[in-house]
Design an enzyme around this catalytic site. Structure first.
Site, mmCIF file in Angstrom:
data_model
loop_
_atom_site.group_PDB
_atom_site.id
_atom_site.type_symbol
_atom_site.label_atom_id
_atom_site.label_comp_id
_atom_site.label_asym_id
_atom_site.label_seq_id
_atom_site.Cartn_x
_atom_site.Cartn_y
_atom_site.Cartn_z
ATOM 1 N N ALA A 140 0.864 -1.184 0.000
ATOM 2 C CA ALA A 140 0.000 0.000 0.000
ATOM 3 C C ALA A 140 0.895 1.227 0.000
ATOM 4 C CB ALA A 140 -0.900 0.013 1.223
ATOM 5 N N MET A 141 0.295 2.396 -0.200
ATOM 6 C CA MET A 141 1.057 3.644 -0.204
ATOM 7 C C MET A 141 0.230 4.728 0.471
ATOM 8 S SD MET A 141 3.966 5.041 -1.412
ATOM 9 C CE MET A 141 4.494 6.752 -1.324
ATOM 10 N N GLU A 142 0.951 5.536 1.239
ATOM 11 C CA GLU A 142 0.313 6.437 2.203
ATOM 12 C C GLU A 142 -0.079 7.793 1.646
ATOM 13 O OE1 GLU A 142 3.493 5.346 2.164
ATOM 14 O OE2 GLU A 142 4.907 6.927 2.715
ATOM 15 N N HIS A 151 -0.540 0.916 9.435
ATOM 16 C CA HIS A 151 0.770 1.395 8.975
ATOM 17 C C HIS A 151 0.602 2.650 8.104
ATOM 18 C CE1 HIS A 151 4.903 0.587 7.119
ATOM 19 N NE2 HIS A 151 4.365 1.408 6.254
ATOM 20 N N GLU A 152 -0.284 2.560 7.118
ATOM 21 C CA GLU A 152 -0.461 3.711 6.217
ATOM 22 C C GLU A 152 -1.020 4.906 6.980
ATOM 23 O OE1 GLU A 152 1.034 3.288 3.531
ATOM 24 O OE2 GLU A 152 1.173 1.115 3.708
ATOM 25 N N HIS A 189 1.571 6.897 8.673
ATOM 26 C CA HIS A 189 2.275 7.788 7.747
ATOM 27 C C HIS A 189 1.600 9.157 7.619
ATOM 28 C CE1 HIS A 189 5.495 5.433 6.104
ATOM 29 N NE2 HIS A 189 4.721 4.488 5.644
ATOM 30 N N GLU A 204 9.438 4.849 7.368
ATOM 31 C CA GLU A 204 9.043 3.440 7.369
ATOM 32 C C GLU A 204 9.225 2.740 8.708
ATOM 33 O OE1 GLU A 204 7.140 2.599 5.343
ATOM 34 O OE2 GLU A 204 7.524 3.951 3.673
HETATM 35 ZN ZN LIG Z 1 5.191 2.644 4.796
#
Ligand SMILES: [Zn+2]
Length: 823
Positions: free
Chosen positions: A255-257, A288-289, A292, A311
């Site tokens: 995934a990406m934040e 996690h995302e 961020h 990260e």
């Molecule tokens: Zn990350």
């Protein structure tokens, strides 16, 4: 071309970006899209600079109203001279869609022919969509509009202002880095909700609509629980308005934040049965995302050498918040078992680097640092930091850090300053040994007198202070095992630390070093405990303690200190009584990999048969329909040679009670049958006709690569090295299906071909996709001196692509261990 740190520093010294106004026209079918950008920025008057820009055709280009000559665009950059104090660059261009997951990725769904787009500018692909100053410390507000087919939907970081007749307009964002600008478009399915004043949304391809509808409640619940927990921990509320989560096809990362619009790979919307550990992993990614949003998006690293600030914190906080706020309370067990092994492996490779390197040369090197060190080792280090300064001071320091640098950029020194102030401790010494020095210590427990012996690799002689727990376990009269006590121990940065408290205790049946998994180190038990593991481990009720013991056992086998045969025996006795699904999955996966690489062609069949038996025993005792049953079935399918039994499962015969032979399990079975030469191309075509979905297409590619005939292997290899029409995911699935220990004779010609042909492959594929493909295609199963010689020969080439160099160097190091440990 990669952006270097010195170029970025020089550019930031003269440029101040205010805003990007972007209009994308994605209405036309074909390979290209229209991009119109207005970039407003301040500059040192009279200076020159460049923007990243990779157009197909430029239709017009003006700077402050004057035309910019087309010759200014070259080598992926647009050079501008004689800048004013305030500047407006207006560019209209035709750009190319990508199929490698970077830039503006275009995907056609085999299920229904629908087209989807997502934008992924990370790490330096901004120029593939618009001209931009593509570095993390030149933040700007983004205002996006899109012309798209009228039946589509479009989402971006900013909130939707209006949409009609295929025209979509979005509100300007807060200042964000270029790599965080996001877009998801297509006839996607949406589910919405809201929480605590924050609008929530979930998006997925239309073909997955029914699955999202079934899983939306779980996804929203986790999202809300995590938002609440972050709001308890952090003084600044979630800062980016709405919280949308899109599940996109062929996404490179998990995934990406992107602020306001997180994008996940859409394999996370499940269409078949999954285990609870997969659901836990998804919850962890959500958390996690979300971390961020504060660490990375609100406060961003100034340059990629502080990647870990993003990260490591997201990994630590994601694991912690998912465990504290959602139903998945065992996230630290997963971390100890799975994530730390990833960190330890990366940290012992030749390419090891500190968690926080003093300098990352350019974006190419930065990309390579998205590894187990920046994520898992960094997070484990933060867990140790919390043990060191206390949780209250840790959170106070983080809040101070966010407040001081909101919407801006910060460095390691800024963070350490905030933590030092909050804890009242000087952290420079701690940071030096834990964050600035690479590699890992081994902690070994010795008894009479009790002491922890600490060692370090010769090339990296740093010893570190470790705050740990030592657990003492006794076997009770009723056959159970209980933890009698957990001793807190401060291991000094020295070769030997005496532990008198342990000497004062009566002898225990098992002593667990690093019980509670507070520190990051390779763990070796005392001899008596090592001998007791096989009988005591299965009886310990604390899953985290079992994970620590399994991880230490597996690590000793990886190092060649203990034979694979012994591991297989332990798996056979201990796994059938293992209740934690993530441990079952990880032990089976790791054991399988070790059997494939550490045994010889003569010893492998018997070892593999024992792994299959362990999975089969577990399957027999698992609750019907449960996660453990599914994990056991997958382990059995991957290891068994009983093709008749597997074929029966496909036909509905002899299927264990409660086990659903659904779309993905059917593919897994077929894949194994293909490897065993018990099914071929006709069956693959038949299965794909039955499951003409995105996942079906990926499985079909993987299965075709596994067919053990010279023609099938030749076709798969051709696809891997040179078919650029193949998307990132399809080429990765092809590469991951290519090598099998059962097919090594057939595959022998591809060992030298890998080393001869990979450099050319690296030139035709995108950065991350190329790295993955090179990794999957590596002949890691052809363990032997000849493969190592070919690797050495390739590594001696001066002109070798740095990404390929790293892949080969690390894979060859893994093979070195396998050669030494083989039995
Ligand atoms: Zn990350």
């Amino acid at each position: 071309m990669p952006l270097t740190r010195s170029e970025a520093t020089a550019r930031a010294a003269i440029i101040d970006v205010h805003s990007y106004e972007v209009h994308l026209d994605v209405t036309a079918a074909g390979e290209t899209f229209g991009s119109r950008a207005v970039v407003r920025f301040g500059a040192r008057p009279g200076s020159s600079t460049f923007l990243e820009f990779e157009p197909v055709v430029v239709s017009s280009m003006t700077l402050n109203g004057s035309p910019v000559p087309s010759l200014s665009v070259s080598g992926g950059r647009l050079t501008l001279a004689d800048l004013a104090e305030e500047n407006e660059l207006v560019v209209e261009a035709t750009m190319r869609y990508s199929n490698d997951g970077e830039g503006l990725h275009r995907y056609t769904d085999p299920a229904d022919g629908n087209v989807y787009l997502y934008q992924h500018l990370f790490i330096n692909n901004g120029g593939r969509v618009l001209p931009c100053f593509d570095q993390p410390d030149l933040k700007a507000s983004w205002q996006v509009s899109v012309s798209a087919p009228a039946d589509w939907k479009v989402a971006t970081n900013g909130e939707l202002v209006s949409s009609s007749a295929g025209e979509w307009r979005f509100a300007a964002t807060k200042p964000i880095s270029t790599y965080l600008a996001s877009l998801f478009a297509g006839p996607f399915h949406a589910v919405t909700d809201s929480h605590d004043g924050i609008p929530l949304a979930l998006y997925v391809r239309a073909a997955l609509a029914e699955h999202l509808d079934r899983q939306a409640e779980e996804l929203f619940t986790i999202t809300k629980q995590c938002l609440d927990r972050y709001h308890e921990m952090f003084e600044i509320r979630y800062p980016f308005g709405h919280y949308q989560q899109a599940f996109a096809p062929e996404f490179n990362f998990g995934a990406m934040e992107y602020p306001g619009l997180v994008v996940f790979r859409d394999e996370m919307i499940y269409r078949s049965a999954v285990t609870d550990s997969q659901r836990e992993s998804r919850a962890n990614v959500i958390a996690h995302e979300m971390a961020h949003m504060w660490f990375g998006d609100l406060v961003t690293m100034a340059w990629w050498d502080d990647l870990w600030l993003n990260e490591s914190f997201a990994e630590y906080l994601g694991t912690r918040v998912a465990g504290e706020a959602t139903r998945f309370t065992g996230t630290w067990t997963t971390f100890a078992m799975q994530r730390k092994a990833w960190g330890l492996r990366a940290d012992q490779h030749p390419s090891t680097h500190p968690v926080a390197p003093v300098e990352v040369r350019d974006t190419e090197q930065a990309l390579l640092n998205f590894d187990g060190i920046s994520y898992a080792k960094g997070a484990a280090t933060l867990k140790q930091l919390v043990a060191f300064v206390g949780d209250e001071a840790f959170l106070a320091g983080l809040n101070e850090h966010f407040t001081a640098h909101a919407y801006g950029n910060a460095t390691l020194a800024d963070l350490l300053g905030a933590l030092a102030k909050a804890s009242g401790r000087d952290l420079s010494g701690w940071a030096e040994v834990w964050l600035r020095r690479a590699q890992v210590n081994t902690l070994r427990l010795e008894l009479s007198p009790a002491r922890v012996e600490q060692t370090a690799p010769a090339d990296y002689p740093t010893l570190r202070p470790h705050k740990i727990g030592i657990g003492l376990y006794d076997r009770g009269a009723d056959g159970t095992v209980v933890r009698r006590s957990l001793l807190p121990v401060e291991v000094e940065a020295a070769a030997v630390t005496a532990v008198p408290a342990l000497d004062a205790e009566p002898a225990a049946d098992l002593v667990v070093l690093n019980d509670g998994d507070l520190t990051y180190a390779k763990i070796r038990l005392d001899d008596a405990s090592t001998a007791a593991v096989s009988t005591v481990l299965p009886l310990i009720s604390d899953s985290l303690a079992r994970a620590v013991l399994w991880a230490a056992t597996l690590d000793a086998v990886v190092d060649g200190e203990r034979p694979v045969a012994e591991l297989v025996t332990l798996v056979l006795t201990a796994l059938p009584v293992e209740s934690e699904v993530v441990i079952v999955e990880d032990v089976l996966r790791a054991t399988r990999s070790l059997v494939d690489r550490y045994s010889t062609p003569e010893t492998r069949p018997a070892a593999l048969e024992l792994v299959a038996q362990a999975a089969d025993r577990l399957l027999a005792v698992s609750e019907p329909g449960g996660s453990r049953q599914l994990a056991a079935a997958r382990g059995l399918i991957g290891a068994t040679n009983q093709s008749g039994r597997l074929r029966g499962w496909l036909d509905g015969e002899g299927v264990p009670d409660g086990l659903a032979i659904d779309a993905d399990l059917r593919w897994l079975i077929l894949y194994r049958l293909v490897v065993l030469d018990a099914a071929g191309t006709a069956e693959i075509d038949e299965e794909f006709a039955r499951d003409r979905s995105a996942t079906g297409a990926q499985w079909a590619a993987r299965c075709r690569a596994a067919v053990p005939t010279p023609d099938a292997k030749a076709a798969a290899w051709q696809a891997i090295v040179s078919d650029v029409s193949l998307s990132n995911r399809l080429v990765e699935m092809t590469a991951s299906g290519f090598w099998h220990p059962e097919q090594l004779d057939l595959l022998a010609p591809y060992v030298p071909r890998y080393f001869a042909e990979m450099p050319a492959m690296m030139r035709v594929r995108g950065g991350m996709s190329a790295e993955r493909t090179a990794g999957y295609a590596y002949p890691e199963l052809a363990v032997g001196a000849e493969t190592r010689r070919l690797a050495a020969e390739l590594l001696s080439r001066e002109d070798l692509d740095p990404i390929l160099r790293r892949v080969v160097q690390d894979a060859d190091d893994d093979m070195r261990r396998a050669v030494e440990a083989r039995f």
